[in-house]
Design a protein around this motif. Structure first.
Motif, PDB file in Angstrom:
ATOM      1  N   GLY A 282       0.827  -1.193   0.000  1.00 14.61           N
ATOM      2  CA  GLY A 282       0.000   0.000   0.000  1.00 14.61           C
ATOM      3  C   GLY A 282       0.864   1.247   0.000  1.00 14.61           C
ATOM      4  N   GLU A 283       0.424   2.246  -0.750  1.00 14.25           N
ATOM      5  CA  GLU A 283       1.173   3.499  -0.847  1.00 14.25           C
ATOM      6  C   GLU A 283       0.686   4.478   0.218  1.00 14.25           C
ATOM      7  OE1 GLU A 283       3.638   3.719  -2.904  1.00 14.25           O
ATOM      8  OE2 GLU A 283       3.219   1.799  -3.912  1.00 14.25           O
ATOM      9  N   LEU A 284       1.623   5.078   0.937  1.00  6.00           N
ATOM     10  CA  LEU A 284       1.313   6.066   1.961  1.00  6.00           C
ATOM     11  C   LEU A 284       2.031   7.379   1.653  1.00  6.00           C
ATOM     12  CD1 LEU A 284       1.674   3.935   5.236  1.00  6.00           C
ATOM     13  CD2 LEU A 284      -0.435   4.531   4.037  1.00  6.00           C
ATOM     14  N   SER A 285       1.365   8.466   1.958  1.00  2.33           N
ATOM     15  CA  SER A 285       1.986   9.789   1.879  1.00  2.33           C
ATOM     16  C   SER A 285       1.952  10.381   3.287  1.00  2.33           C
ATOM     17  CB  SER A 285       1.240  10.696   0.899  1.00  2.33           C
ATOM     18  OG  SER A 285       1.364  10.199  -0.427  1.00  2.33           O
ATOM     19  N   VAL A 286       3.061  10.248   3.977  1.00  2.00           N
ATOM     20  CA  VAL A 286       3.129  10.627   5.385  1.00  2.00           C
ATOM     21  C   VAL A 286       3.542  12.101   5.475  1.00  2.00           C
ATOM     22  CG1 VAL A 286       4.185  10.148   7.615  1.00  2.00           C
ATOM     23  CG2 VAL A 286       3.744   8.272   5.998  1.00  2.00           C
ATOM     24  N   THR A 287       2.680  12.910   6.062  1.00  2.00           N
ATOM     25  CA  THR A 287       2.958  14.337   6.212  1.00  2.00           C
ATOM     26  C   THR A 287       3.158  14.663   7.690  1.00  2.00           C
ATOM     27  OG1 THR A 287       1.555  14.818   4.301  1.00  2.00           O
ATOM     28  CG2 THR A 287       2.146  16.665   5.726  1.00  2.00           C
ATOM     29  N   PRO A 288       4.377  14.865   8.139  1.00  2.00           N
ATOM     30  CA  PRO A 288       4.609  15.170   9.557  1.00  2.00           C
ATOM     31  C   PRO A 288       3.947  16.483   9.966  1.00  2.00           C
ATOM     32  CG  PRO A 288       6.641  14.528   8.455  1.00  2.00           C
ATOM     33  CD  PRO A 288       5.617  14.760   7.383  1.00  2.00           C
ATOM     34  N   THR A 289       3.500  16.525  11.202  1.00  2.00           N
ATOM     35  CA  THR A 289       2.902  17.748  11.758  1.00  2.00           C
ATOM     36  C   THR A 289       3.873  18.496  12.656  1.00  2.00           C
ATOM     37  OG1 THR A 289       2.005  16.532  13.663  1.00  2.00           O
ATOM     38  CG2 THR A 289       0.618  16.680  11.695  1.00  2.00           C
ATOM     39  N   ALA A 290       5.114  18.016  12.717  1.00  2.00           N
ATOM     40  CA  ALA A 290       6.106  18.622  13.602  1.00  2.00           C
ATOM     41  C   ALA A 290       6.473  20.026  13.137  1.00  2.00           C
ATOM     42  CB  ALA A 290       7.352  17.740  13.656  1.00  2.00           C
ATOM     43  N   SER A 291       6.998  20.807  14.068  1.00  2.00           N
ATOM     44  CA  SER A 291       7.436  22.170  13.763  1.00  2.00           C
ATOM     45  C   SER A 291       8.761  22.140  13.026  1.00  2.00           C
ATOM     46  CB  SER A 291       7.577  22.983  15.056  1.00  2.00           C
ATOM     47  OG  SER A 291       6.371  22.993  15.785  1.00  2.00           O
ATOM     48  N   GLU A 292       9.068  23.280  12.395  1.00  2.00           N
ATOM     49  CA  GLU A 292      10.332  23.376  11.657  1.00  2.00           C
ATOM     50  C   GLU A 292      11.505  23.206  12.614  1.00  2.00           C
ATOM     51  OE1 GLU A 292      12.726  26.592   8.847  1.00  2.00           O
ATOM     52  OE2 GLU A 292      10.599  26.892   9.328  1.00  2.00           O
ATOM     53  N   GLY A 293      12.472  22.370  12.167  1.00  2.00           N
ATOM     54  CA  GLY A 293      13.649  22.096  12.976  1.00  2.00           C
ATOM     55  C   GLY A 293      13.475  20.952  13.951  1.00  2.00           C
ATOM     56  N   GLU A 294      12.312  20.352  13.967  1.00  2.00           N
ATOM     57  CA  GLU A 294      12.037  19.254  14.897  1.00  2.00           C
ATOM     58  C   GLU A 294      12.201  17.909  14.186  1.00  2.00           C
ATOM     59  OE1 GLU A 294       8.566  17.960  18.144  1.00  2.00           O
ATOM     60  OE2 GLU A 294       8.148  19.463  16.592  1.00  2.00           O
ATOM     61  N   THR A 295      12.749  16.941  14.912  1.00  2.00           N
ATOM     62  CA  THR A 295      12.911  15.583  14.390  1.00  2.00           C
ATOM     63  C   THR A 295      11.944  14.658  15.119  1.00  2.00           C
ATOM     64  OG1 THR A 295      15.263  15.932  13.877  1.00  2.00           O
ATOM     65  CG2 THR A 295      14.505  13.652  14.076  1.00  2.00           C
ATOM     66  N   VAL A 296      11.192  13.907  14.353  1.00  2.00           N
ATOM     67  CA  VAL A 296      10.200  12.998  14.934  1.00  2.00           C
ATOM     68  C   VAL A 296      10.403  11.591  14.376  1.00  2.00           C
ATOM     69  CG1 VAL A 296       8.482  14.790  15.370  1.00  2.00           C
ATOM     70  CG2 VAL A 296       8.534  13.624  13.147  1.00  2.00           C
ATOM     71  N   ARG A 297       9.808  10.657  15.073  1.00  2.27           N
ATOM     72  CA  ARG A 297       9.848   9.259  14.613  1.00  2.27           C
ATOM     73  C   ARG A 297       8.485   8.901  14.038  1.00  2.27           C
ATOM     74  NH1 ARG A 297      11.202   4.467  18.812  1.00  2.27           N
ATOM     75  NH2 ARG A 297       9.008   4.794  19.412  1.00  2.27           N
ATOM     76  N   ILE A 298       8.486   8.344  12.844  1.00  2.00           N
ATOM     77  CA  ILE A 298       7.254   7.880  12.212  1.00  2.00           C
ATOM     78  C   ILE A 298       7.198   6.358  12.386  1.00  2.00           C
ATOM     79  CG2 ILE A 298       5.876   7.789  10.118  1.00  2.00           C
ATOM     80  CD1 ILE A 298       6.341  10.616  11.199  1.00  2.00           C
ATOM     81  N   SER A 299       6.286   5.894  13.230  1.00  4.81           N
ATOM     82  CA  SER A 299       6.138   4.463  13.495  1.00  4.81           C
ATOM     83  C   SER A 299       4.974   3.911  12.690  1.00  4.81           C
ATOM     84  CB  SER A 299       5.894   4.205  14.985  1.00  4.81           C
ATOM     85  OG  SER A 299       7.068   4.400  15.738  1.00  4.81           O
ATOM     86  N   VAL A 300       5.205   2.781  12.081  1.00  2.48           N
ATOM     87  CA  VAL A 300       4.166   2.066  11.338  1.00  2.48           C
ATOM     88  C   VAL A 300       3.810   0.832  12.158  1.00  2.48           C
ATOM     89  CG1 VAL A 300       3.545   0.932   9.184  1.00  2.48           C
ATOM     90  CG2 VAL A 300       5.057   2.927   9.158  1.00  2.48           C
ATOM     91  N   LEU A 301       2.593   0.790  12.695  1.00  2.00           N
ATOM     92  CA  LEU A 301       2.152  -0.250  13.616  1.00  2.00           C
ATOM     93  C   LEU A 301       1.139  -1.156  12.919  1.00  2.00           C
ATOM     94  CD1 LEU A 301       1.555   2.111  16.681  1.00  2.00           C
ATOM     95  CD2 LEU A 301       3.693   1.048  15.941  1.00  2.00           C
TER      96      LEU A 301
END
Length: 328
Positions: A282-301
């Motif tokens: 399946g194709e996903l388009s993941v758009t982070p909601t984090a602020s500029e300069g922030e690093t986040v982890r995208i977990s696929v559960l």
């Protein structure tokens, strides 16, 4: 006018047909029918498989090899030749039946894969049934060609009468228990080889990136995006659970501090149903909601069926993740 020998008529053959070999033939046919009519893992199927594998073929083969009963303990003779037994006793017959069955079954298992039927439950049960019935009929012929006074016979009514009046009934019962114990031990050993403990099914979860329109590449997912930009990801699920399974994929953005998740944002869900042994993507388009300069982890559960109210990496069936930094 006298006749030295007499031939059995049709009715005579039926009346003198060996009781034990009739039971063996009928039991083999019934075991085949039940084994092929019940599903895998059914308790009844396992119960009928044991005698078909561990006893019936060997007993039929023993009836060919030893059509006579053991006479060494019942008749006193004056010569060494006459003292030799022309048969075996019941305990030896039962023990040999188990041993020879364990020799016949592997031969069937080795030969079947080279036939057009292959090595399947139905073909194995059918072959063992045919082998048992054919050997039993050959045993019947051997019994009829043996003098009646020396022939091995089984009579349930006579056996019960002997047990009531014979002082050696306790010894006979003990011998039967020993044979049953040996058969149970051999059955447990064979069951361990033929039906190893199930490790259960499994599901594989993987993430791929689009390598310029060519084949999908594991990993190598974009780790930097501009605010509002999406990360294209392909999710792959492989079902090896042994049955069709419903899956739900939860894509979650996580803020990590001191190796702990302090904030979770549910970005997207993906639902699918896969047949056993198939792979779905399946194709996903993941758009982070984090602020500029922030690093986040995208977990696929990944979950089988509906996910819990609070999806986490710990309660997921399978999970994977990638890191992304939001910056200009």
């Amino acid at each position: 006018m006298s006749h030295g020998t007499s031939r059995l008529t049709g009715v005579g053959v039926i009346r003198q047909y060996p009781f034990d070999l009739a039971v063996v033939s009928i039991a083999a046919i019934l075991a085949y029918g039940i084994a092929t009519a019940t599903p895998d893992g059914n308790v009844v199927r396992l119960l009928v498989t044991f005698p078909l594998v561990l006893f019936l073929p060997g007993y039929a083969l023993v009836s060919i090899l030893f059509p006579a009963a053991d006479r060494s303990g019942r008749e006193a003779t004056s010569t060494a030749i006459d003292r030799q037994s022309r048969g075996i006793d019941v305990l030896e017959r039962l023990g040999l039946a188990v041993a020879l069955s364990l020799a016949v079954v592997p031969i069937v298992g080795i030969a079947l894969p080279f036939t057009q039927w292959g090595f399947t439950t139905i073909s194995t049960a059918a072959t063992l049934c045919v082998v048992t019935v054919v050997l039993a009929q050959l045993g019947v012929i051997r019994r009829f060609r043996t003098p009646a006074s020396e022939r091995f016979t089984v009579s349930p009514l006579a056996s019960l009468a002997r047990l009531r009046g014979d002082e050696s009934a306790v010894a006979t019962a003990s011998s039967i228990l020993v044979v049953l114990a040996i058969g149970a031990a051999a059955g447990a050993l064979l069951f361990g080889f033929l039906v190893p403990p199930s490790t259960g099914g499994y599901t594989e979860l993987a993430l791929y990136s689009d390598n310029g329109g060519e084949e999908m590449v594991a990993g190598n997912i974009t780790d930097e995006v501009a605010p509002g930009e999406s990360v294209p990801v392909t999710v792959s699920i492989t079902n090896q659970e042994g049955e069709a399974t419903d899956y739900t994929v939860v894509v979650q953005e996580q803020v990590i501090e001191d190796d702990s998740v302090v904030e979770r944002t549910r970005l997207e869900d993906l639902e699918t149903t896969l047949d056993d042994g198939t792979t779905g993507t399946g194709e996903l388009s993941v758009t982070p909601t984090a602020s500029e300069g922030e690093t986040v982890r995208i977990s696929v559960l990944l979950y089988e069926g509906e996910p819990p109210e609070e999806p986490t990496n710990e309660n997921a069936e399978e999970d994977t993740y990638f890191w992304v930094t939001v910056e200009e």
